[in-house]
Design a protein around this motif. Structure first.
Motif, PDB file in Angstrom:
ATOM      1  N   ASN A 223       0.635  -1.171  -0.052  1.00 44.82           N
ATOM      2  CA  ASN A 223      -0.015   0.037  -0.012  1.00 44.82           C
ATOM      3  C   ASN A 223       0.676   1.331  -0.001  1.00 44.82           C
ATOM      4  N   LYS A 224       2.193   1.201  -0.260  1.00 41.05           N
ATOM      5  CA  LYS A 224       2.948   2.426  -0.309  1.00 41.05           C
ATOM      6  C   LYS A 224       3.255   2.625  -2.059  1.00 41.05           C
ATOM      7  N   VAL A 225       3.391   3.988  -2.150  1.00 39.77           N
ATOM      8  CA  VAL A 225       3.612   4.447  -3.549  1.00 39.77           C
ATOM      9  C   VAL A 225       5.121   4.397  -3.777  1.00 39.77           C
ATOM     10  N   TYR A 226       5.351   4.018  -5.177  1.00 38.34           N
ATOM     11  CA  TYR A 226       6.878   3.664  -5.444  1.00 38.34           C
ATOM     12  C   TYR A 226       6.832   4.322  -7.005  1.00 38.34           C
ATOM     13  N   TYR A 227       7.972   4.538  -7.173  1.00 39.01           N
ATOM     14  CA  TYR A 227       8.527   4.881  -8.834  1.00 39.01           C
ATOM     15  C   TYR A 227       9.151   3.784  -9.151  1.00 39.01           C
ATOM     16  N   LEU A 228       8.762   3.282 -10.233  1.00 43.74           N
ATOM     17  CA  LEU A 228       8.948   1.821 -10.703  1.00 43.74           C
ATOM     18  C   LEU A 228       9.257   1.661 -12.256  1.00 43.74           C
ATOM     19  N   ARG A 238       0.806   2.804  -6.861  1.00 46.87           N
ATOM     20  CA  ARG A 238       0.874   2.095  -5.448  1.00 46.87           C
ATOM     21  C   ARG A 238       1.034   0.763  -5.682  1.00 46.87           C
ATOM     22  N   LEU A 239       1.832   0.161  -4.712  1.00 50.43           N
ATOM     23  CA  LEU A 239       1.891  -1.372  -4.878  1.00 50.43           C
ATOM     24  C   LEU A 239       1.211  -2.143  -3.724  1.00 50.43           C
ATOM     25  N   VAL A 240       0.332  -3.274  -4.097  1.00 54.45           N
ATOM     26  CA  VAL A 240      -0.426  -3.874  -3.114  1.00 54.45           C
ATOM     27  C   VAL A 240      -0.270  -5.283  -3.164  1.00 54.45           C
ATOM     28  N   ASP A 241      -0.647  -5.905  -2.228  1.00 55.57           N
ATOM     29  CA  ASP A 241      -0.706  -7.311  -2.177  1.00 55.57           C
ATOM     30  C   ASP A 241      -1.948  -7.818  -2.637  1.00 55.57           C
ATOM     31  N   ALA A 242      -2.169  -8.562  -3.797  1.00 61.36           N
ATOM     32  CA  ALA A 242      -3.380  -9.129  -4.273  1.00 61.36           C
ATOM     33  C   ALA A 242      -3.332 -10.658  -4.119  1.00 61.36           C
ATOM     34  N   GLY A 243      -3.696 -11.152  -3.053  1.00 60.78           N
ATOM     35  CA  GLY A 243      -3.753 -12.484  -3.010  1.00 60.78           C
ATOM     36  C   GLY A 243      -2.683 -13.328  -3.067  1.00 60.78           C
ATOM     37  N   ALA A 249      -1.407  -0.501  -8.596  1.00 57.14           N
ATOM     38  CA  ALA A 249      -2.909  -0.041  -8.522  1.00 57.14           C
ATOM     39  C   ALA A 249      -2.760   1.288  -8.694  1.00 57.14           C
ATOM     40  N   SER A 250      -3.909   1.957  -9.125  1.00 61.15           N
ATOM     41  CA  SER A 250      -3.882   3.447  -9.248  1.00 61.15           C
ATOM     42  C   SER A 250      -5.056   3.901  -8.127  1.00 61.15           C
ATOM     43  N   ASP A 251      -4.872   4.845  -7.667  1.00 57.12           N
ATOM     44  CA  ASP A 251      -5.728   5.657  -6.657  1.00 57.12           C
ATOM     45  C   ASP A 251      -6.752   6.283  -7.340  1.00 57.12           C
ATOM     46  N   SER A 252      -6.880   6.630  -8.541  1.00 59.80           N
ATOM     47  CA  SER A 252      -8.277   7.198  -8.887  1.00 59.80           C
ATOM     48  C   SER A 252      -9.256   6.353  -9.706  1.00 59.80           C
ATOM     49  N   ASP A 253      -8.904   5.048  -9.811  1.00 59.75           N
ATOM     50  CA  ASP A 253      -9.870   3.926 -10.278  1.00 59.75           C
ATOM     51  C   ASP A 253      -9.551   2.805  -9.624  1.00 59.75           C
ATOM     52  N   ASN A 254     -10.097   1.466 -10.205  1.00 57.01           N
ATOM     53  CA  ASN A 254     -10.054   0.327  -9.618  1.00 57.01           C
ATOM     54  C   ASN A 254      -9.058  -0.749 -10.515  1.00 57.01           C
ATOM     55  N   ASN A 255      -8.330  -0.009 -11.389  1.00 57.42           N
ATOM     56  CA  ASN A 255      -7.391  -0.638 -12.211  1.00 57.42           C
ATOM     57  C   ASN A 255      -6.406  -1.298 -11.710  1.00 57.42           C
ATOM     58  N   LEU A 256      -6.002  -2.562 -11.841  1.00 54.57           N
ATOM     59  CA  LEU A 256      -5.020  -3.504 -11.213  1.00 54.57           C
ATOM     60  C   LEU A 256      -4.289  -4.223 -12.038  1.00 54.57           C
ATOM     61  N   LEU A 257      -2.784  -4.235 -12.117  1.00 56.13           N
ATOM     62  CA  LEU A 257      -2.126  -4.874 -12.889  1.00 56.13           C
ATOM     63  C   LEU A 257      -1.253  -5.878 -12.213  1.00 56.13           C
ATOM     64  N   LEU A 258      -1.358  -7.366 -12.472  1.00 56.74           N
ATOM     65  CA  LEU A 258      -0.744  -8.361 -11.623  1.00 56.74           C
ATOM     66  C   LEU A 258       0.633  -8.385 -11.952  1.00 56.74           C
TER      67      LEU A 258
END
Length: 279
Positions: A223-228, A238-243, A249-258
């Motif tokens: 859940n922290k924001v990174y330059y990547l 933002r990097l998240v733990d997705a299962g 992840a983006s903060d403005s929408d629900n888009n998520l890249l695994l």
């Protein structure tokens, strides 16, 4: 003043052994005279006897490294700057390149009883105008560097949408941060600032913002924001733990890249501060 046949002979006689000795001594004598420093006050600050200070100013003693730094602190200068000041002042006096003047030709009694008591014009009458200017600039730099730390603003950019290919390391400018604050966040030596474009991280990071990156913090913290870097493009996300898998992840929408093992993925650093220009 009479110059010796061999200007560098001071290195072979008396306490002076190096050019650094001479430069420090010259700066100390000139600063003491320019500011009409009280010998007793100087001795008390440094932690030695007044007689020892008198010998140093007369060129009969060279203080150890620890004491030299105390002398520099008295005049609100770094020791290295004090040595440079002495060198610059000697060079401005036009001494020949093969050596410096012998110390017996330079010693001038400091005006402990006032400039007039030493039989010369008061320091405020222009005699030390160039030296005053040099000291003022050095003190201003010391104060600025002590209070603020400069971080480079790089040419590189990051996208908060479709990705950026601009990864240049050229420094465009510098941003000043309060030293106390930025050191509480990490080591400034590993920090850099870049421009971020796009709206996918709003409202956290607005389009056109300057973002401060700590490249010393590359470990994943959810859940922290990174330059990547992701598949050849540079992002701020933002990097998240997705299962159990790493998600971008983006903060403005629900888009998520695994992120998969086949992806070109690297964390460059964590985003720790942001600001944007106002129109």
């Amino acid at each position: 003043m009479i110059r010796p046949d061999h200007p560098a002979s001071f290195l072979e006689e008396g306490p002076f052994r190096t050019e650094e000795d001479q430069y420090f001594w010259k700066a100390l004598v000139e600063l003491t005279a320019m500011e009409e420093t009280n010998q007793g006050n100087l001795a008390a600050f440094v932690g030695v006897s007044q007689g020892y200070v008198s010998k140093i100013l007369a060129g009969k003693q060279v203080p150890k490294a620890r004491l030299r730094r105390r002398f520099a602190e008295f005049f609100e200068l770094a020791y290295e700057d004090m040595v440079a000041l002495g060198r610059q002042h000697l060079e401005s006096m036009g001494y020949p390149a093969e050596g410096l003047p012998g110390r017996r030709c330079q010693v001038r009694e400091p005006a402990y009883g006032g400039a007039e008591a030493a039989g010369r014009p008061a320091a405020g009458q222009g005699e030390y105008s160039a030296l005053r200017s040099m000291v003022r600039d050095l003190r201003a730099r010391e104060a600025r560097e002590g209070t603020y730390t400069e971080i480079p603003l790089r040419e590189a950019t990051a996208s908060m949408g479709g990705g950026s290919t601009e990864t240049g390391d050229r420094t465009l400018s510098y941003l000043s941060f309060r030293t106390e604050w930025i050191r509480s966040k990490g080591n400034p030596e590993y920090m850099t600032a870049i421009r971020a474009f796009g709206d996918s991280m709003e409202p956290t990071i607005a389009d056109g913002s300057v973002v401060l990156i700590d490249e010393g913090r590359r470990q994943f913290v959810k859940n922290k924001v990174y330059y990547l870097r992701y598949n050849g493009q540079m992002y701020i996300k933002r990097l998240v733990d997705a299962g159990g898998r790493l998600g971008i992840a983006s903060d403005s929408d629900n888009n998520l890249l695994l992120v998969s093992d086949a992806d070109d993925f690297e964390i460059i650093g964590r985003c720790i501060w942001t600001a944007r220009e106002l129109d």
